[in-house]
Scaffold this motif. Structure first.
Motif, short mmCIF file in Angstrom:
data_model
loop_
_atom_site.label_atom_id
_atom_site.label_comp_id
_atom_site.label_asym_id
_atom_site.label_seq_id
_atom_site.Cartn_x
_atom_site.Cartn_y
_atom_site.Cartn_z
N GLY A 275 0.99 -0.85 0.04
CA GLY A 275 -0.29 -0.12 -0.55
C GLY A 275 1.06 0.90 0.10
N PRO A 276 1.91 1.64 1.15
CA PRO A 276 2.78 2.80 1.34
C PRO A 276 3.35 2.31 0.02
CG PRO A 276 2.71 1.25 3.05
CD PRO A 276 1.65 0.81 1.68
N LEU A 277 4.03 1.56 -0.63
CA LEU A 277 4.90 1.87 -1.55
C LEU A 277 4.34 1.94 -3.35
CD1 LEU A 277 7.51 0.63 -2.34
CD2 LEU A 277 6.69 -1.62 -3.49
N ILE A 278 2.72 1.70 -3.86
CA ILE A 278 2.51 2.07 -4.37
C ILE A 278 1.82 4.07 -4.67
CG2 ILE A 278 -0.49 2.83 -5.31
CD1 ILE A 278 -0.40 -0.58 -4.32
N ARG A 285 4.91 1.34 -11.66
CA ARG A 285 6.02 0.36 -11.46
C ARG A 285 6.25 -0.91 -11.13
NH1 ARG A 285 8.32 6.62 -9.89
NH2 ARG A 285 7.94 7.07 -11.60
N LEU A 286 5.13 -0.79 -10.55
CA LEU A 286 5.20 -2.28 -10.01
C LEU A 286 4.78 -3.86 -10.74
CD1 LEU A 286 4.24 -1.26 -6.81
CD2 LEU A 286 5.96 -1.61 -6.93
N SER A 325 -4.64 -7.66 -4.91
CA SER A 325 -5.93 -7.35 -4.24
C SER A 325 -5.90 -5.29 -4.31
CB SER A 325 -6.50 -7.75 -3.08
OG SER A 325 -5.41 -7.97 -1.54
N THR A 326 -4.64 -5.66 -3.24
CA THR A 326 -4.05 -4.34 -3.29
C THR A 326 -3.42 -3.02 -4.30
OG1 THR A 326 -3.64 -4.73 -1.21
CG2 THR A 326 -2.41 -2.83 -2.31
N PHE A 327 -3.45 -4.27 -5.10
CA PHE A 327 -2.71 -3.64 -6.35
C PHE A 327 -3.94 -3.11 -7.70
CE2 PHE A 327 -1.12 -4.42 -11.04
CZ PHE A 327 0.35 -2.96 -10.87
N ALA A 328 -4.86 -4.27 -7.62
CA ALA A 328 -5.26 -3.89 -8.65
C ALA A 328 -6.75 -2.78 -8.51
CB ALA A 328 -6.62 -5.01 -8.95
#
Length: 409
Positions: A275-278, A285-286, A325-328
């Protein structure tokens, strides 16, 4: 802003998102599949028959989702959630009373549409719409409902149904939905969050809002979909055939049920890190790294037959689930805007449901055709490696578009 201060300030809305994803479990494959072994024996169905039934019902629900999912753009979220949860409660009752194949198809269709489809869709749409600079954190916290349910529900269901039977388990699910989930979630959603002036200013005029028709014509969307759809397709396929896997390896059902806690823990860790990385470097970028955990998980399960492989596989699958789930949840509003996010996310969710339906059907047919399960798992790993290259290209295309990234609050 730290996680704790963010939680304290936004507990009402984050709690609603968390509970929506958690109670979507009654329509998720990992929960439904725990009853399908008993149903398959009662109705005299083969693995392939049950896989095709599940695939057909899930595909039908996916076809409905783009149309039903647009309701979150047209009506208040708490009203949509109320209707969806009433339907899900009624379907839990129906599942407890299935005695024929046609009824089973109809019930699975409803559970998949209202549970996996709409409950999750409402949660992530709310997080994407209500948050901008802290969207990654909001989505990561809401997505923790998935591992929470995966950690608690399987072992609770196996224990409860071992004493009272699987039908009683669905009556218990009905009671939980009616007495707790429905009133609490509707109360939390009743007052929507309004972004602050600072949040609005930080993203104002910085993001073009794509329509769903434009997204459908975007080649990058389909390239990303090839990666985003892999975890629900292949992860669901393995979970759906967990009884077959346990019997094939000579493991106990109780041992395998205990591995869900490992999967849940790793999903939590992955979500809280991602989450914080996004928010810091953006979701696009991930992209190239999204399928690495799933590829490794499949390879381990295909090559190692010792019980430890179950724990390693579920741990890596948990990382994959937390990542996905977090990414999408954060990716689509980041690259396509929020004005039509309900319709766009419904489309993406429908494709994910299609994938989660295709996986069990395909694996069931391959099992009936006596294709070695180990070979299938290695094939999944190779697919992940190939699509990771595609996602690398998609990430570069998005970078070339110079898509604006919301600033950190």
């Amino acid at each position: 802003m730290s996680y704790f201060s963010f939680l304290g300030t936004n507990a009402r809305w984050l709690g609603a998102g968390f509970l929506l994803t958690a109670f979507s479990c009654f329509g998720q494959t990992f929960f439904i599949s725990m009853s399908l072994g008993d149903l398959r024996q009662e109705l005299g169905l083969s693995h392939g028959d049950m896989g095709l039934i599940y695939m057909a019902a899930t595909l039908a629900s996916a076809a409905m989702l783009p149309w039903v999912g647009r309701s979150v753009d047209a009506y208040p979220l708490h009203k949509v959630a109320l209707v969806v949860m009433l339907c899900l409660t009624a379907l839990c009752v129906a599942m407890a009373n299935v005695h024929s194949v046609p009824v089973l198809i109809a019930v699975i269709f409803g559970l998949r549409l209202s549970g996996q489809g709409m409950m999750s869709h409402i949660s992530f749409t709310a997080m994407g719409r209500w948050y901008s600079a802290q969207r990654g954190r909001a989505v990561s916290i809401a997505s923790l409902g998935f591992p929470a349910a995966e950690a608690l529900m399987p072992i609770a269901f196996v224990t409860f149904t071992g004493i009272y039977g699987w039908r009683a388990g669905w009556w218990a699910a009905t009671a939980i939905m009616l007495l707790f989930a429905l009133p609490v979630i509707v109360a939390l959603l009743f007052r929507p969050r309004v972004p602050t002036a600072a949040e609005t200013a930080s993203t104002e005029n910085r993001q073009r809002d794509w329509t769903r028709k434009e997204v459908l014509r975007d080649p990058v969307f389909w390239a990303i979909a090839a990666g985003v759809l892999a975890p629900p397709c292949f992860g669901t396929a393995v979970m759906f055939n967990q009884v077959y896997l346990v019997e094939l390896r000579g493991w106990s059902r109780e041992m395998f049920a205990s591995t869900f806690a490992v999967m849940a823990f790793m999903a939590v860790v992955a979500s809280l890190i991602l989450g914080p990385l996004i928010d810091r470097i953006s979701a696009r970028r991930l992209l190239p790294f999204m399928l690495v955990p799933l590829g490794l998980a499949s390879l381990v399960l295909g090559l190692v037959h010792a019980p430890i492989a179950a724990f390693v596989f579920m741990g890596l699958l948990g990382i994959s689930n937390g990542f996905t789930s977090t990414f999408a949840g954060a990716l689509w509003p980041e690259i396509y805007g929020v004005r039509h996010i309900g319709a766009i996310r419904a489309l993406a969710f429908a494709l994910m449901v299609f994938a989660s339906a295709a996986g069990p059907g395909l694996i069931g047919l391959l099992i009936d055709a006596q294709v070695p399960f180990d070979l299938q798992l290695v094939g999944i790993s190779l697919y992940c490696a190939a699509i990771s290259l595609v996602l690398t290209g998609a990430s570069r295309v998005l970078a070339s578009r110079q898509q604006p990234i919301p600033e950190i609050a």
